[in-house]
Design an enzyme around this catalytic site. Structure first.
Site, PDB file in Angstrom:
ATOM      1  N   HIS A 174     -21.528  74.801  55.249  1.00 16.36           N
ATOM      2  CA  HIS A 174     -22.836  74.156  55.137  1.00 16.36           C
ATOM      3  C   HIS A 174     -22.624  72.732  54.598  1.00 16.36           C
ATOM      4  O   HIS A 174     -21.687  72.486  53.849  1.00 16.36           O
ATOM      5  CB  HIS A 174     -23.658  74.976  54.135  1.00 16.36           C
ATOM      6  N   ASP A 194     -18.920  79.203  48.071  1.00  9.64           N
ATOM      7  CA  ASP A 194     -20.350  78.966  48.238  1.00  9.64           C
ATOM      8  C   ASP A 194     -20.975  80.308  48.635  1.00  9.64           C
ATOM      9  O   ASP A 194     -20.841  80.753  49.768  1.00  9.64           O
ATOM     10  CB  ASP A 194     -20.548  77.904  49.329  1.00  9.64           C
ATOM     11  N   GLN A 217     -25.319  82.557  50.867  1.00  8.91           N
ATOM     12  CA  GLN A 217     -25.764  83.559  51.846  1.00  8.91           C
ATOM     13  C   GLN A 217     -25.190  84.939  51.567  1.00  8.91           C
ATOM     14  O   GLN A 217     -25.385  85.862  52.374  1.00  8.91           O
ATOM     15  CB  GLN A 217     -25.368  83.114  53.265  1.00  8.91           C
ATOM     16  N   LYS A 276     -32.656  82.210  47.898  1.00 10.85           N
ATOM     17  CA  LYS A 276     -32.143  82.963  49.053  1.00 10.85           C
ATOM     18  C   LYS A 276     -32.106  84.453  48.746  1.00 10.85           C
ATOM     19  O   LYS A 276     -31.920  85.273  49.628  1.00 10.85           O
ATOM     20  CB  LYS A 276     -30.715  82.533  49.392  1.00 10.85           C
ATOM     21  N   CYS A 313     -27.834  72.754  59.029  1.00  7.17           N
ATOM     22  CA  CYS A 313     -27.009  72.046  58.040  1.00  7.17           C
ATOM     23  C   CYS A 313     -25.536  72.340  58.244  1.00  7.17           C
ATOM     24  O   CYS A 313     -24.773  72.488  57.267  1.00  7.17           O
ATOM     25  CB  CYS A 313     -27.426  72.399  56.619  1.00  7.17           C
TER      26      CYS A 313
END
Ligand code: PMP
Length: 407
Positions: free
Chosen positions: A124, A201, A204, A227, A365
């Protein structure tokens, strides 16, 4: 585990029970942001109705309660990711801010001209651009692990790049654009074998799977509350204590100091050293409520239902002539990225909206990934545990209708 009672779960989400453009809402844009259960809404509401005060400094009852609730939220999130200590859990605005903090506070003082930061083509923008900024400031360079046609990382390319001993490997846990779940534990083992620390990261991942930072073995882990069914404007940076101890503060202000003189200051202890100013107190409390909510349903039950939805949606979309699914890894979260012959994703998104179906269209993104796959944009349906097979049927029906109108 107890299977999910989806109808009952949906009752917890007030926003889902509405019509959009005269059709029942089918919210399939969960990778962009998720909806909030009433338990989260009520936790935030309760805080503002009863406990609102500034934290850590107050001597009065409300300030005590607010401080207690905020620190209890930190304790909750510590358990949620199985961090070793609350000192390692820093509340920030979200994944983006967490990665920027690591780039500026950890990486910047260490990088020298010619050093490398390793990222991947799957990442991302928020796990790309902060590294570009710090490279510009230091003369370091970015290298990226290649992604394969099926949306998985090319492990040969990874081995080659990691053997060059970059200063850091920054990688997404789960791709927001394609849903690919990266083999983090393996990547961390290999990176550490070369002495390279790893930032993950996790934006998600936390909504879909159990995350145990100690089991993953990584060095930094970042995620966003919104999220994972919590509020916007709150997220977490986790890092191993030794790393945080060495890092200078990123921002200066109240809360992050022990003592201030006009010419110098002494930094506060962890984690407060990295939380300058009044934090998002209500957000942290709402995020803790979201963690409670996820655990009350059971992450395994959530994962099982999402896998079922993914399978159902994959079959439904593959049955439509002219639809091509992008990202076909066996290891995927409940995301389907796709393109439709002769229909631009944005036009598709607009037509789907007129049927009450909310999806995302665009580069997600992840412009470098789109470029690599030779795409300008995709349509993306991303599912959460409260989605239903009827909503997937609505999606498939709306795609066929769009093909008639636009094709
Ligand atoms: N990484 C990934 C994989 C994401 O999906 C997102 C949000 N789309 C981010 C980072 C950035 O998160 P935030 O906007 O909450 O900071």
């Amino acid at each position: 585990t107890q299977p999910l009672d989806v109808a009952a779960v949906r009752e917890d989400f007030p926003i889902l029970h509405q019509s959009v453009q005269g059709k029942p809402l089918a919210y399939l844009d969960n990778a962009a942001t998720s909806q909030k259960p009433r338990q989260v809404i009520e936790a935030v509401d309760h805080y503002y109705r009863m406990d609102n005060a500034n934290i850590h400094r107050g001597v009065h009852t409300l300030a005590e309660r607010a401080t207690q609730a905020y620190e209890a939220a930190r304790e909750r999130m510590t358990r949620f990711i199985n961090a070793a200590s609350e000192e390692e859990v820093i509340f920030l605005r979200g994944t983006t801010e967490a990665i920027n903090l690591v780039a500026q506070s950890w990486a910047r003082p260490r990088l020298e001209p010619g050093d490398e930061i390793l990222i991947t083509e799957l990442d991302h923008h928020s796990n790309i651009v902060p590294w570009q900024l710090v490279c510009e400031q230091t003369g370091a360079k970015i290298r990226a692990v290649s992604v394969k046609e099926n949306g998985e990382l090319d492990l040969d390319s990874f081995e080659e790049a990691i053997a060059r001993r970059p200063r850091l490997f920054a990688v997404g846990h789960v791709s927001n654009a394609l849903g690919t779940i990266n083999p983090i534990k393996h990547l961390v083992e290999r990176a550490h074998a070369h002495g390279v620390p790893v930032l993950v990261d996790g934006a998600q991942a936390t909504p879909h799977m159990a995350v145990d930072v100690q089991a993953l073995g990584c060095d930094f882990y970042a995620f966003s509350g919104h999220k994972m069914f919590g509020p916007t404007g709150i997220g977490v940076l986790w890092a191993r204590r030794e790393l945080l101890t060495e890092m200078p503060p990123w921002q200066g202000g109240g809360e992050m100091i022990k003592m201030v003189r006009l010419d110098r200051s002494i930094w506060n202890d962890l984690p407060h050293k990295f939380e300058a100013g009044t934090p998002n107190i209500a957000g942290a409390i709402g995020l803790a409520a979201a963690a409670d909510y996820i655990e009350s349903l059971g992450i395994d039950a959530i994962g099982a239902w999402e896998n079922e939805l993914l399978r159902y949606a994959t079959v439904a979309l593959e049955a439509i002539p002219g639809v091509r699914i992008i990202g076909t890894s066996e290891k995927k979260s409940s995301v389907i990225s796709f393109v439709v012959d002769n229909v631009h994703p944005h036009d598709l998104g607009t037509i789907l909206d007129s049927d009450g179906v909310a999806i995302r269209a665009g580069h997600h993104c992840a412009m470098p990934l789109m470029e690599k796959l030779d795409l300008v944009a995709t349509a993306r349906a991303s599912m959460a545990f409260y989605n239903t097979q009827e909503e997937i049927d609505a999606l498939a029906g709306a795609i066929r209708k769009a093909q008639e109108v636009l094709g």
